[in-house]
Enzyme design. Structure first.
Site, short mmCIF file in Angstrom:
data_model
loop_
_atom_site.label_atom_id
_atom_site.label_comp_id
_atom_site.label_asym_id
_atom_site.label_seq_id
_atom_site.Cartn_x
_atom_site.Cartn_y
_atom_site.Cartn_z
N HIS A 58 0.85 -1.19 0.00
CA HIS A 58 0.00 0.00 0.00
C HIS A 58 0.89 1.24 0.00
O HIS A 58 2.02 1.21 0.50
CB HIS A 58 -0.91 0.01 1.23
CG HIS A 58 -1.98 -1.03 1.19
ND1 HIS A 58 -3.14 -0.92 1.92
CD2 HIS A 58 -2.09 -2.19 0.50
CE1 HIS A 58 -3.91 -1.96 1.68
NE2 HIS A 58 -3.29 -2.75 0.83
N GLU A 60 0.99 3.96 1.68
CA GLU A 60 1.47 4.45 2.98
C GLU A 60 2.63 3.62 3.50
O GLU A 60 3.60 4.15 4.05
CB GLU A 60 0.33 4.44 4.01
CG GLU A 60 -0.83 5.34 3.66
CD GLU A 60 -1.92 4.67 2.82
OE1 GLU A 60 -3.02 5.23 2.72
OE2 GLU A 60 -1.68 3.57 2.27
N CYS A 88 -6.30 2.28 5.14
CA CYS A 88 -7.01 1.10 5.62
C CYS A 88 -6.57 0.81 7.05
O CYS A 88 -5.65 1.43 7.58
CB CYS A 88 -6.73 -0.09 4.71
SG CYS A 88 -5.04 -0.73 4.86
N CYS A 91 -2.78 0.01 7.33
CA CYS A 91 -1.92 1.19 7.19
C CYS A 91 -2.09 2.14 8.37
O CYS A 91 -1.11 2.70 8.87
CB CYS A 91 -2.21 1.91 5.88
SG CYS A 91 -1.71 0.95 4.43
#
Length: 171
Positions: A58, A60, A88, A91
């Site tokens: 992801h 991040e 999410c 993260c």
């Protein structure tokens, strides 16, 4: 909503540029920049969201890995994370555990967003954390990228999901 200033807008613009790069590469259009004292210190975009998606890549997490590899001594309590999509749960927890206390995002993750989690109901590690979350910065621009992604049947990632349906139904 918390105060949004010109730095927030400029940093989100940089995150949106990364999201556009991801979209152009056929990836889920999430871009992230990490800022300390008004300066970008790390950035990342979603990787490996095609075919056999790798959920560790992801934006991040990619940005945070870059930050920790290049600036391990940085004061993490003063960092702001800018993401084109609400982080999410994975993260969000990763950012919190790494000391981030300010998160600014563009588009809400109706399916998996973690920033609305009430930390006071969790175990002591999280319960005492105080943070600032600023939603909706450059939401329209970010929404347009997600609509483009989900409207393209060649992009299989999360097609037909609650997030895809929610996104495509937005005006």
């Amino acid at each position: 909503m918390d105060m949004v200033d010109s730095i927030d807008l400029a940093c989100m613009d940089q995150a949106l540029a990364l999201a556009r790069e991801a979209l152009a590469a056929g990836e889920f259009p999430v871009g992230c920049v990490i800022v300390a004292a008004g300066q970008v210190v790390a950035e990342g975009r979603r990787l490996n969201s095609r075919e056999q998606a790798n959920e560790l890549d992801h934006a991040e997490v990619v940005a945070l890995r870059g930050l920790l590899a290049g600036n391990p001594e940085i004061d993490r309590g003063g960092l702001t994370v800018y993401s084109t999509m609400e982080p999410c749960l994975m993260c969000f927890a990763t950012l919190l555990l790494n000391g981030v206390r300010r998160i600014v995002y563009a588009y809400e993750d109706a399916m998996g967003g973690g920033t609305r989690l009430d930390l006071t109901t969790l175990a002591p590690l999280y319960r005492e954390m105080r943070l600032e979350v600023v939603p909706g910065v450059r939401r329209v621009e970010s929404l347009a990228l997600f609509k483009e992604f989900f409207a393209n049947p060649a992009n299989g990632y999360w097609q037909g999901s609650l997030l895809a349906e929610y996104t495509l139904a937005q005006p």
